[in-house]
Design a protein around this motif. Sequence first.
Motif, short mmCIF file in Angstrom:
data_model
loop_
_atom_site.label_atom_id
_atom_site.label_comp_id
_atom_site.label_asym_id
_atom_site.label_seq_id
_atom_site.Cartn_x
_atom_site.Cartn_y
_atom_site.Cartn_z
N ALA A 1 0.84 -1.21 0.00
CA ALA A 1 0.00 0.00 0.00
C ALA A 1 0.87 1.26 0.00
CB ALA A 1 -0.92 -0.01 1.22
N GLU A 2 1.99 1.21 0.71
CA GLU A 2 2.86 2.40 0.74
C GLU A 2 3.78 2.49 -0.49
OE1 GLU A 2 4.96 3.17 4.40
OE2 GLU A 2 6.32 4.58 3.42
N PHE A 3 4.25 1.35 -0.96
CA PHE A 3 5.20 1.36 -2.09
C PHE A 3 4.51 0.74 -3.31
CE2 PHE A 3 7.63 1.57 1.76
CZ PHE A 3 8.61 2.50 1.47
N ASN A 4 3.48 1.43 -3.78
CA ASN A 4 2.60 0.81 -4.77
C ASN A 4 2.83 1.30 -6.20
OD1 ASN A 4 1.65 3.33 -4.58
ND2 ASN A 4 -0.45 2.81 -4.03
N ASP A 5 3.87 2.12 -6.41
CA ASP A 5 4.11 2.64 -7.76
C ASP A 5 4.93 1.60 -8.55
OD1 ASP A 5 4.86 3.92 -10.03
OD2 ASP A 5 6.00 5.52 -9.04
N PRO A 6 4.34 1.02 -9.60
CA PRO A 6 5.10 0.01 -10.35
C PRO A 6 6.38 0.56 -10.97
CG PRO A 6 2.88 0.31 -11.28
CD PRO A 6 3.01 1.27 -10.14
N GLU A 7 6.43 1.90 -11.16
CA GLU A 7 7.65 2.52 -11.71
C GLU A 7 8.59 3.00 -10.61
OE1 GLU A 7 8.18 2.55 -15.00
OE2 GLU A 7 6.28 1.47 -15.10
N GLY A 8 8.19 2.81 -9.34
CA GLY A 8 8.99 3.32 -8.22
C GLY A 8 10.36 2.65 -8.15
N LEU A 9 11.34 3.36 -7.61
CA LEU A 9 12.68 2.79 -7.47
C LEU A 9 12.71 1.73 -6.37
CD1 LEU A 9 15.11 5.85 -7.77
CD2 LEU A 9 15.26 3.73 -9.07
N VAL A 10 11.82 1.86 -5.39
CA VAL A 10 11.81 0.92 -4.26
C VAL A 10 10.50 0.15 -4.27
CG1 VAL A 10 12.01 0.71 -1.75
CG2 VAL A 10 13.24 2.54 -2.94
N ARG A 11 10.60 -1.16 -4.29
CA ARG A 11 9.41 -2.00 -4.41
C ARG A 11 9.52 -3.23 -3.50
NH1 ARG A 11 5.01 -1.75 -6.63
NH2 ARG A 11 5.06 -3.43 -8.15
N PRO A 12 8.40 -3.72 -3.01
CA PRO A 12 8.49 -4.99 -2.27
C PRO A 12 8.74 -6.16 -3.22
CG PRO A 12 6.32 -3.91 -1.98
CD PRO A 12 7.02 -3.22 -3.12
N ILE A 13 9.42 -7.18 -2.73
CA ILE A 13 9.63 -8.41 -3.50
C ILE A 13 9.25 -9.59 -2.59
CG2 ILE A 13 12.12 -8.32 -2.91
CD1 ILE A 13 12.67 -9.89 -5.52
N VAL A 14 8.50 -10.52 -3.12
CA VAL A 14 8.05 -11.66 -2.31
C VAL A 14 9.26 -12.54 -1.98
CG1 VAL A 14 6.62 -13.75 -2.34
CG2 VAL A 14 5.72 -11.59 -3.26
N THR A 15 9.42 -12.85 -0.67
CA THR A 15 10.68 -13.44 -0.19
C THR A 15 10.46 -14.57 0.82
OG1 THR A 15 11.73 -11.27 -0.55
CG2 THR A 15 12.94 -12.83 0.82
N PRO A 16 10.04 -15.75 0.34
CA PRO A 16 10.09 -16.89 1.26
C PRO A 16 11.57 -17.16 1.52
CG PRO A 16 9.58 -17.62 -0.98
CD PRO A 16 9.65 -16.12 -1.04
N ARG A 17 11.98 -17.29 2.80
CA ARG A 17 13.44 -17.37 3.06
C ARG A 17 14.09 -18.49 2.26
NH1 ARG A 17 16.27 -15.40 7.71
NH2 ARG A 17 18.40 -15.59 7.02
N PHE A 18 13.61 -19.70 2.44
CA PHE A 18 13.91 -20.87 1.61
C PHE A 18 12.93 -21.94 2.02
CE2 PHE A 18 17.77 -23.01 4.05
CZ PHE A 18 17.23 -22.68 5.28
N VAL A 19 12.84 -23.00 1.24
CA VAL A 19 11.80 -24.01 1.50
C VAL A 19 11.86 -24.53 2.94
CG1 VAL A 19 10.98 -26.32 0.87
CG2 VAL A 19 11.40 -24.63 -0.92
N PRO A 20 13.06 -24.84 3.50
CA PRO A 20 13.05 -25.38 4.86
C PRO A 20 12.40 -24.46 5.90
CG PRO A 20 15.17 -25.78 3.85
CD PRO A 20 14.41 -24.89 2.91
N SER A 21 12.37 -23.16 5.67
CA SER A 21 11.79 -22.28 6.70
C SER A 21 10.34 -21.89 6.41
CB SER A 21 12.67 -21.04 6.91
OG SER A 21 12.72 -20.31 5.73
#
Length: 428
Positions: free
Chosen positions: A181-201
Amino acid sequence: MIKKVYKANILYTKERSRFEILENGYVAVDANGCVAAVATDLMSIDCENAEMIDFGDRLLIPAMNDLHVHAPQYRNQGIAMDLELMEWLQNYTFPEETKYADTAYAERMYRRFVRDLWRVGTMRSCTFATLHTESTRVLMRLFREAGMGALVGKVGMNRTCPESLSEPVEQMVQGYESLIAEFNDPEGLVRPIVTPRFVPSCTPEMLRACGELAAKYQLHVQSHLSENRGEIALVRQLEPESTSYGDAYDRYGLFGQTPTVMAHCVFTEGEELALMKKRGVMVAHCPTSNLNVTTGIAPVRQFLSEGLLVGLGSDISGGHTLSIFQVMVYAIQMSKLHYQRDHARSFLTMSEVFWMATKSAGSFFGRVGSFEPGYEFDALVIDDRDLNHDHYSLLERLERFIYLGDDRQIERRFCRGREIPQPVSIPK
Ligand code: GUN
Ligand code: FE
Protein backbone atom coordinates in the motif's frame (compact mmCIF):
# COMPACT_ATOMS: atom_id res chain seq x y z
CA MET A 1 14.69 16.10 -24.76
CA ILE A 2 18.34 15.74 -23.85
CA LYS A 3 19.12 17.44 -20.54
CA LYS A 4 22.72 16.46 -19.81
CA VAL A 5 25.69 15.24 -21.76
CA TYR A 6 28.54 13.59 -19.87
CA LYS A 7 32.00 13.35 -21.40
CA ALA A 8 34.45 10.73 -20.12
CA ASN A 9 36.18 7.46 -20.98
CA ILE A 10 33.16 5.20 -21.23
CA LEU A 11 33.17 1.43 -20.69
CA TYR A 12 30.18 -0.93 -20.59
CA THR A 13 29.11 -4.37 -21.77
CA LYS A 14 26.33 -4.56 -24.32
CA GLU A 15 27.21 -8.22 -24.84
CA ARG A 16 28.86 -10.47 -22.33
CA SER A 17 31.77 -11.37 -24.58
CA ARG A 18 33.30 -7.91 -24.91
CA PHE A 19 33.49 -4.37 -23.60
CA GLU A 20 32.27 -1.33 -25.51
CA ILE A 21 35.01 1.25 -25.01
CA LEU A 22 34.64 4.92 -25.98
CA GLU A 23 37.74 7.01 -25.35
CA ASN A 24 36.62 10.60 -24.71
CA GLY A 25 33.04 9.58 -25.43
CA TYR A 26 29.68 11.12 -24.63
CA VAL A 27 26.54 9.83 -22.92
CA ALA A 28 23.42 11.96 -23.40
CA VAL A 29 20.72 11.66 -20.74
CA ASP A 30 17.10 12.77 -21.20
CA ALA A 31 14.64 14.38 -18.77
CA ASN A 32 13.46 10.93 -17.60
CA GLY A 33 16.97 9.96 -16.54
CA CYS A 34 17.40 7.60 -19.50
CA VAL A 35 20.26 7.34 -21.95
CA ALA A 36 19.32 9.06 -25.22
CA ALA A 37 22.61 8.48 -27.04
CA VAL A 38 26.14 7.22 -26.54
CA ALA A 39 28.80 8.28 -29.03
CA THR A 40 32.40 9.28 -29.60
CA ASP A 41 31.26 12.19 -31.72
CA LEU A 42 29.20 15.04 -30.26
CA MET A 43 27.99 15.99 -33.74
CA SER A 44 25.78 12.89 -33.83
CA ILE A 45 23.89 13.98 -30.69
CA ASP A 46 21.10 16.55 -30.85
CA CYS A 47 21.90 18.41 -27.61
CA GLU A 48 21.49 22.10 -28.30
CA ASN A 49 20.20 23.16 -24.87
CA ALA A 50 21.77 20.40 -22.82
CA GLU A 51 24.19 20.93 -19.95
CA MET A 52 27.69 19.56 -20.71
CA ILE A 53 29.61 17.91 -17.89
CA ASP A 54 33.20 16.96 -18.59
CA PHE A 55 34.71 14.24 -16.42
CA GLY A 56 38.08 14.61 -18.15
CA ASP A 57 40.24 11.49 -18.07
CA ARG A 58 38.01 9.65 -15.59
CA LEU A 59 36.21 6.37 -16.34
CA LEU A 60 32.42 6.29 -16.63
CA ILE A 61 30.87 2.86 -16.09
CA PRO A 62 27.39 1.51 -15.27
CA ALA A 63 26.69 1.37 -11.51
CA MET A 64 26.73 -1.95 -9.71
CA ASN A 65 23.67 -4.12 -9.00
CA ASP A 66 23.69 -6.50 -6.03
CA LEU A 67 21.28 -9.30 -6.84
CA HIS A 68 21.34 -10.95 -3.41
CA VAL A 69 22.09 -9.33 -0.05
CA HIS A 70 20.75 -9.54 3.52
CA ALA A 71 20.52 -6.06 5.06
CA PRO A 72 19.92 -7.27 8.65
CA GLN A 73 23.09 -9.38 8.54
CA TYR A 74 25.29 -6.33 8.07
CA ARG A 75 26.46 -6.31 11.68
CA ASN A 76 27.68 -9.90 11.24
CA GLN A 77 29.90 -9.07 8.29
CA GLY A 78 33.23 -10.87 8.76
CA ILE A 79 32.04 -12.90 11.76
CA ALA A 80 31.77 -16.72 12.00
CA MET A 81 33.42 -17.35 8.67
CA ASP A 82 34.59 -20.79 9.80
CA LEU A 83 31.18 -22.49 9.95
CA GLU A 84 28.94 -24.32 7.54
CA LEU A 85 25.58 -22.96 6.41
CA MET A 86 23.09 -24.51 8.85
CA GLU A 87 25.25 -23.98 11.95
CA TRP A 88 26.01 -20.42 10.83
CA LEU A 89 22.29 -19.70 10.36
CA GLN A 90 21.21 -21.10 13.73
CA ASN A 91 24.01 -19.63 15.83
CA TYR A 92 24.72 -16.26 14.25
CA THR A 93 22.22 -15.22 11.61
CA PHE A 94 18.92 -15.97 13.34
CA PRO A 95 19.95 -14.38 16.70
CA GLU A 96 21.00 -11.17 14.88
CA GLU A 97 17.83 -11.01 12.77
CA THR A 98 15.72 -11.38 15.94
CA LYS A 99 16.95 -7.93 17.01
CA TYR A 100 15.04 -6.32 14.13
CA ALA A 101 11.82 -6.55 16.14
CA ASP A 102 13.17 -3.23 17.47
CA THR A 103 12.71 -0.56 14.77
CA ALA A 104 15.19 1.82 16.45
CA TYR A 105 17.91 -0.85 16.21
CA ALA A 106 16.83 -1.53 12.63
CA GLU A 107 17.09 2.13 11.68
CA ARG A 108 20.57 2.47 13.17
CA MET A 109 21.86 -0.58 11.33
CA TYR A 110 19.98 -0.04 8.08
CA ARG A 111 21.31 3.51 7.77
CA ARG A 112 24.85 2.13 7.88
CA PHE A 113 23.94 -0.53 5.37
CA VAL A 114 22.43 1.92 2.84
CA ARG A 115 25.34 4.34 3.22
CA ASP A 116 27.84 1.56 2.62
CA LEU A 117 26.00 0.23 -0.42
CA TRP A 118 26.28 3.77 -1.76
CA ARG A 119 29.99 3.82 -0.90
CA VAL A 120 30.78 0.70 -2.89
CA GLY A 121 28.86 1.96 -5.91
CA THR A 122 25.81 -0.31 -5.72
CA MET A 123 22.81 1.69 -6.90
CA ARG A 124 20.32 -1.21 -7.10
CA SER A 125 19.94 -4.13 -4.78
CA CYS A 126 17.72 -7.10 -4.30
CA THR A 127 17.63 -7.20 -0.54
CA PHE A 128 16.31 -9.51 2.14
CA ALA A 129 15.09 -7.71 5.27
CA THR A 130 13.56 -9.75 8.14
CA LEU A 131 10.01 -10.87 8.86
CA HIS A 132 9.39 -7.64 10.82
CA THR A 133 7.07 -5.45 8.76
CA GLU A 134 7.88 -2.13 10.44
CA SER A 135 11.65 -2.61 10.25
CA THR A 136 11.28 -3.58 6.61
CA ARG A 137 9.33 -0.36 6.06
CA VAL A 138 12.21 1.58 7.69
CA LEU A 139 14.66 0.04 5.22
CA MET A 140 12.42 0.80 2.25
CA ARG A 141 12.01 4.42 3.34
CA LEU A 142 15.78 4.79 3.73
CA PHE A 143 16.32 3.54 0.18
CA ARG A 144 13.65 5.92 -1.10
CA GLU A 145 15.16 8.83 0.84
CA ALA A 146 18.58 7.99 -0.62
CA GLY A 147 17.22 7.79 -4.19
CA MET A 148 18.69 4.33 -4.67
CA GLY A 149 16.83 1.44 -6.31
CA ALA A 150 15.89 -1.59 -4.23
CA LEU A 151 13.63 -4.60 -4.28
CA VAL A 152 13.14 -5.28 -0.57
CA GLY A 153 11.78 -8.51 0.86
CA LYS A 154 9.95 -8.93 4.11
CA VAL A 155 11.06 -12.50 4.84
CA GLY A 156 8.54 -15.35 5.03
CA MET A 157 9.42 -17.83 7.81
CA ASN A 158 7.28 -20.16 9.93
CA ARG A 159 9.13 -23.45 10.38
CA THR A 160 12.58 -24.81 11.28
CA CYS A 161 13.45 -21.50 12.90
CA PRO A 162 13.34 -19.95 16.39
CA GLU A 163 9.86 -19.01 17.69
CA SER A 164 10.94 -15.35 17.66
CA LEU A 165 11.50 -15.53 13.89
CA SER A 166 8.27 -17.30 13.04
CA GLU A 167 5.21 -15.45 11.81
CA PRO A 168 1.68 -16.77 11.15
CA VAL A 169 0.81 -16.88 7.45
CA GLU A 170 -2.13 -14.47 7.80
CA GLN A 171 0.08 -11.89 9.53
CA MET A 172 2.73 -12.27 6.82
CA VAL A 173 0.12 -11.51 4.15
CA GLN A 174 -1.18 -8.46 6.04
CA GLY A 175 2.37 -7.19 6.53
CA TYR A 176 3.03 -7.45 2.80
CA GLU A 177 -0.21 -5.72 1.95
CA SER A 178 0.63 -2.79 4.18
CA LEU A 179 4.05 -2.42 2.51
CA ILE A 180 2.48 -2.75 -0.93
CA ALA A 181 0.00 0.00 0.00
CA GLU A 182 2.86 2.40 0.74
CA PHE A 183 5.20 1.36 -2.09
CA ASN A 184 2.60 0.81 -4.77
CA ASP A 185 4.11 2.64 -7.76
CA PRO A 186 5.10 0.01 -10.35
CA GLU A 187 7.65 2.52 -11.71
CA GLY A 188 8.99 3.32 -8.22
CA LEU A 189 12.68 2.79 -7.47
CA VAL A 190 11.81 0.92 -4.26
CA ARG A 191 9.41 -2.00 -4.41
CA PRO A 192 8.49 -4.99 -2.27
CA ILE A 193 9.63 -8.41 -3.50
CA VAL A 194 8.05 -11.66 -2.31
CA THR A 195 10.68 -13.44 -0.19
CA PRO A 196 10.09 -16.89 1.26
CA ARG A 197 13.44 -17.37 3.06
CA PHE A 198 13.91 -20.87 1.61
CA VAL A 199 11.80 -24.01 1.50
CA PRO A 200 13.05 -25.38 4.86
CA SER A 201 11.79 -22.28 6.70
CA CYS A 202 8.32 -22.14 5.08
CA THR A 203 5.35 -24.48 5.49
CA PRO A 204 3.33 -25.36 2.37
CA GLU A 205 0.72 -22.80 3.53
CA MET A 206 3.39 -20.09 3.75
CA LEU A 207 4.77 -20.96 0.29
CA ARG A 208 1.25 -20.98 -1.19
CA ALA A 209 0.47 -17.57 0.34
CA CYS A 210 3.75 -16.19 -1.05
CA GLY A 211 2.90 -17.44 -4.54
CA GLU A 212 -0.58 -15.91 -4.28
CA LEU A 213 0.84 -12.54 -3.21
CA ALA A 214 3.25 -12.54 -6.16
CA ALA A 215 0.44 -13.32 -8.61
CA LYS A 216 -2.13 -10.94 -7.12
CA TYR A 217 0.17 -7.91 -6.92
CA GLN A 218 2.51 -8.89 -9.78
CA LEU A 219 5.56 -8.78 -7.54
CA HIS A 220 9.03 -10.18 -8.21
CA VAL A 221 10.17 -13.22 -6.19
CA GLN A 222 13.53 -14.03 -4.56
CA SER A 223 14.79 -16.93 -2.48
CA HIS A 224 17.65 -19.41 -1.98
CA LEU A 225 18.05 -22.57 -4.06
CA SER A 226 20.27 -25.65 -3.88
CA GLU A 227 22.99 -24.00 -1.80
CA ASN A 228 24.04 -26.89 0.41
CA ARG A 229 23.66 -30.70 0.32
CA GLY A 230 22.14 -30.87 3.83
CA GLU A 231 19.60 -28.23 2.87
CA ILE A 232 18.67 -30.12 -0.31
CA ALA A 233 18.19 -33.35 1.69
CA LEU A 234 15.94 -31.46 4.12
CA VAL A 235 13.81 -30.12 1.25
CA ARG A 236 13.41 -33.65 -0.11
CA GLN A 237 12.13 -34.70 3.31
CA LEU A 238 9.83 -31.69 3.81
CA GLU A 239 8.41 -31.63 0.27
CA PRO A 240 8.40 -35.32 -0.73
CA GLU A 241 6.11 -34.79 -3.73
CA SER A 242 8.51 -32.37 -5.39
CA THR A 243 10.81 -33.79 -8.03
CA SER A 244 13.53 -31.21 -7.30
CA TYR A 245 14.16 -28.28 -4.94
CA GLY A 246 13.21 -25.90 -7.76
CA ASP A 247 10.03 -27.87 -8.38
CA ALA A 248 9.06 -27.26 -4.73
CA TYR A 249 8.99 -23.50 -5.46
CA ASP A 250 7.33 -24.03 -8.81
CA ARG A 251 4.38 -25.88 -7.27
CA TYR A 252 3.55 -22.76 -5.28
CA GLY A 253 3.94 -20.26 -8.15
CA LEU A 254 7.37 -19.09 -6.97
CA PHE A 255 9.56 -20.11 -9.90
CA GLY A 256 9.27 -17.67 -12.77
CA GLN A 257 5.51 -17.08 -12.76
CA THR A 258 6.63 -13.50 -12.03
CA PRO A 259 10.28 -12.37 -12.45
CA THR A 260 12.25 -14.57 -10.07
CA VAL A 261 15.83 -14.72 -8.83
CA MET A 262 17.31 -17.63 -6.91
CA ALA A 263 20.55 -17.28 -4.97
CA HIS A 264 23.38 -19.80 -5.17
CA CYS A 265 22.20 -22.77 -7.34
CA VAL A 266 25.49 -24.51 -6.46
CA PHE A 267 23.99 -27.96 -7.01
CA THR A 268 21.46 -27.06 -9.70
CA GLU A 269 21.50 -29.52 -12.61
CA GLY A 270 19.28 -31.74 -14.73
CA GLU A 271 15.57 -31.20 -14.28
CA GLU A 272 15.98 -28.19 -11.98
CA LEU A 273 18.25 -26.46 -14.47
CA ALA A 274 15.85 -27.21 -17.33
CA LEU A 275 12.95 -25.77 -15.32
CA MET A 276 14.90 -22.58 -14.53
CA LYS A 277 15.62 -22.18 -18.22
CA LYS A 278 12.01 -22.82 -19.20
CA ARG A 279 10.68 -20.36 -16.64
CA GLY A 280 13.38 -17.68 -17.13
CA VAL A 281 14.45 -17.84 -13.47
CA MET A 282 17.60 -15.80 -12.84
CA VAL A 283 20.62 -16.95 -10.84
CA ALA A 284 22.26 -14.72 -8.21
CA HIS A 285 25.80 -16.09 -8.09
CA CYS A 286 27.43 -15.42 -4.71
CA PRO A 287 30.99 -16.76 -4.85
CA THR A 288 32.25 -15.17 -1.62
CA SER A 289 29.38 -16.68 0.33
CA ASN A 290 29.81 -20.07 -1.32
CA LEU A 291 33.43 -20.06 -0.13
CA ASN A 292 32.76 -18.77 3.38
CA VAL A 293 29.85 -21.01 4.34
CA THR A 294 31.50 -23.90 2.51
CA THR A 295 28.84 -24.78 0.00
CA GLY A 296 30.68 -25.32 -3.28
CA ILE A 297 31.39 -23.90 -6.72
CA ALA A 298 28.34 -23.03 -8.81
CA PRO A 299 28.50 -24.20 -12.45
CA VAL A 300 28.21 -20.67 -13.83
CA ARG A 301 29.75 -21.46 -17.21
CA GLN A 302 27.08 -24.08 -17.74
CA PHE A 303 24.34 -21.64 -16.72
CA LEU A 304 25.62 -19.12 -19.27
CA SER A 305 25.95 -21.72 -22.03
CA GLU A 306 22.38 -22.84 -21.38
CA GLY A 307 21.23 -19.23 -21.75
CA LEU A 308 20.31 -18.56 -18.11
CA LEU A 309 20.68 -14.99 -16.90
CA VAL A 310 23.21 -14.77 -14.08
CA GLY A 311 23.87 -11.77 -11.83
CA LEU A 312 26.21 -11.35 -8.87
CA GLY A 313 25.30 -11.06 -5.19
CA SER A 314 27.35 -10.07 -2.16
CA ASP A 315 25.13 -12.23 0.09
CA ILE A 316 26.19 -10.29 3.17
CA SER A 317 26.91 -11.83 5.65
CA GLY A 318 27.52 -15.27 4.16
CA GLY A 319 29.63 -13.16 1.82
CA HIS A 320 32.15 -10.92 3.60
CA THR A 321 32.39 -8.01 1.16
CA LEU A 322 29.69 -5.60 0.07
CA SER A 323 31.70 -4.57 -3.00
CA ILE A 324 30.37 -6.11 -6.21
CA PHE A 325 33.75 -5.31 -7.78
CA GLN A 326 35.35 -7.67 -5.28
CA VAL A 327 32.62 -10.24 -5.95
CA MET A 328 33.59 -10.07 -9.66
CA VAL A 329 37.16 -10.97 -8.72
CA TYR A 330 36.00 -13.96 -6.65
CA ALA A 331 33.67 -15.07 -9.45
CA ILE A 332 36.62 -15.29 -11.83
CA GLN A 333 38.83 -16.99 -9.26
CA MET A 334 36.17 -19.54 -8.28
CA SER A 335 35.53 -20.34 -11.93
CA LYS A 336 39.25 -21.04 -12.31
CA LEU A 337 39.09 -23.53 -9.44
CA HIS A 338 36.15 -25.17 -11.22
CA TYR A 339 38.15 -25.21 -14.46
CA GLN A 340 41.06 -26.97 -12.74
CA ARG A 341 38.69 -29.83 -11.93
CA ASP A 342 36.84 -29.81 -15.25
CA HIS A 343 38.66 -28.52 -18.31
CA ALA A 344 35.51 -28.97 -20.40
CA ARG A 345 34.16 -25.69 -18.99
CA SER A 346 36.25 -22.58 -19.50
CA PHE A 347 36.61 -20.06 -16.69
CA LEU A 348 34.87 -16.67 -16.64
CA THR A 349 36.34 -13.60 -18.29
CA MET A 350 36.41 -9.99 -17.11
CA SER A 351 33.77 -8.88 -19.60
CA GLU A 352 31.51 -11.75 -18.51
CA VAL A 353 31.61 -10.92 -14.80
CA PHE A 354 31.23 -7.20 -15.55
CA TRP A 355 28.19 -7.98 -17.71
CA MET A 356 26.75 -10.17 -14.93
CA ALA A 357 27.04 -7.33 -12.42
CA THR A 358 25.66 -4.67 -14.76
CA LYS A 359 23.46 -5.51 -17.74
CA SER A 360 22.48 -9.03 -16.67
CA ALA A 361 21.68 -8.31 -12.99
CA GLY A 362 20.26 -4.93 -14.04
CA SER A 363 17.60 -6.62 -16.17
CA PHE A 364 15.89 -7.73 -12.95
CA PHE A 365 15.22 -4.05 -12.17
CA GLY A 366 14.14 -2.97 -15.67
CA ARG A 367 16.27 -1.38 -18.39
CA VAL A 368 19.27 -1.01 -16.12
CA GLY A 369 22.98 -1.79 -16.35
CA SER A 370 24.02 -0.54 -19.79
CA PHE A 371 24.55 2.76 -21.61
CA GLU A 372 22.55 1.70 -24.66
CA PRO A 373 19.81 4.19 -25.56
CA GLY A 374 16.67 3.64 -23.49
CA TYR A 375 18.56 2.37 -20.44
CA GLU A 376 18.17 4.23 -17.15
CA PHE A 377 21.35 6.18 -16.47
CA ASP A 378 22.88 4.39 -13.46
CA ALA A 379 26.56 5.23 -13.47
CA LEU A 380 29.80 5.61 -11.54
CA VAL A 381 32.59 8.08 -12.20
CA ILE A 382 35.94 6.48 -11.37
CA ASP A 383 38.95 8.64 -10.66
CA ASP A 384 41.77 6.08 -10.80
CA ARG A 385 44.71 8.47 -10.89
CA ASP A 386 46.22 6.89 -7.76
CA LEU A 387 46.18 3.44 -9.45
CA ASN A 388 47.21 4.69 -12.84
CA HIS A 389 50.95 5.23 -12.66
CA ASP A 390 51.88 4.09 -16.15
CA HIS A 391 50.45 4.01 -19.64
CA TYR A 392 47.63 1.56 -19.21
CA SER A 393 44.87 1.10 -21.77
CA LEU A 394 41.33 2.05 -20.71
CA LEU A 395 40.42 -1.61 -20.22
CA GLU A 396 43.55 -2.23 -18.14
CA ARG A 397 42.63 0.79 -16.02
CA LEU A 398 39.18 -0.67 -15.40
CA GLU A 399 40.66 -4.08 -14.56
CA ARG A 400 43.11 -2.53 -12.12
CA PHE A 401 40.31 -0.59 -10.45
CA ILE A 402 38.23 -3.79 -10.13
CA TYR A 403 41.10 -5.84 -8.69
CA LEU A 404 42.94 -3.17 -6.67
CA GLY A 405 40.52 -0.31 -6.11
CA ASP A 406 37.82 0.48 -3.57
CA ASP A 407 35.37 3.27 -2.76
CA ARG A 408 38.17 5.85 -2.68
CA GLN A 409 38.23 5.87 -6.46
CA ILE A 410 34.44 6.19 -6.84
CA GLU A 411 33.96 9.91 -7.22
CA ARG A 412 30.31 10.25 -8.24
CA ARG A 413 27.27 8.00 -8.37
CA PHE A 414 24.09 8.26 -10.46
CA CYS A 415 20.82 6.34 -10.24
CA ARG A 416 18.09 6.81 -12.87
CA GLY A 417 19.79 9.98 -14.08
CA ARG A 418 20.08 11.67 -10.68
CA GLU A 419 23.36 12.21 -8.88
CA ILE A 420 23.09 10.45 -5.51
CA PRO A 421 24.72 12.19 -2.54
CA GLN A 422 25.99 10.20 0.46
CA PRO A 423 22.98 8.96 2.45
CA VAL A 424 22.74 10.20 6.03
CA SER A 425 23.99 7.48 8.37
CA ILE A 426 23.20 9.10 11.74
CA PRO A 427 19.53 8.84 12.74
CA LYS A 428 17.74 12.15 13.06
N1 GUN B 1 19.56 -19.91 3.38
C1 GUN B 1 18.54 -19.50 4.16
N2 GUN B 1 18.82 -18.34 4.76
C2 GUN B 1 20.03 -17.99 4.34
C3 GUN B 1 20.87 -16.87 4.61
O1 GUN B 1 20.53 -15.96 5.37
N3 GUN B 1 22.06 -16.84 3.97
C4 GUN B 1 22.46 -17.84 3.14
N4 GUN B 1 23.64 -17.76 2.55
N5 GUN B 1 21.72 -18.91 2.89
C5 GUN B 1 20.52 -18.97 3.48
FE1 FE C 1 21.43 -15.37 1.16
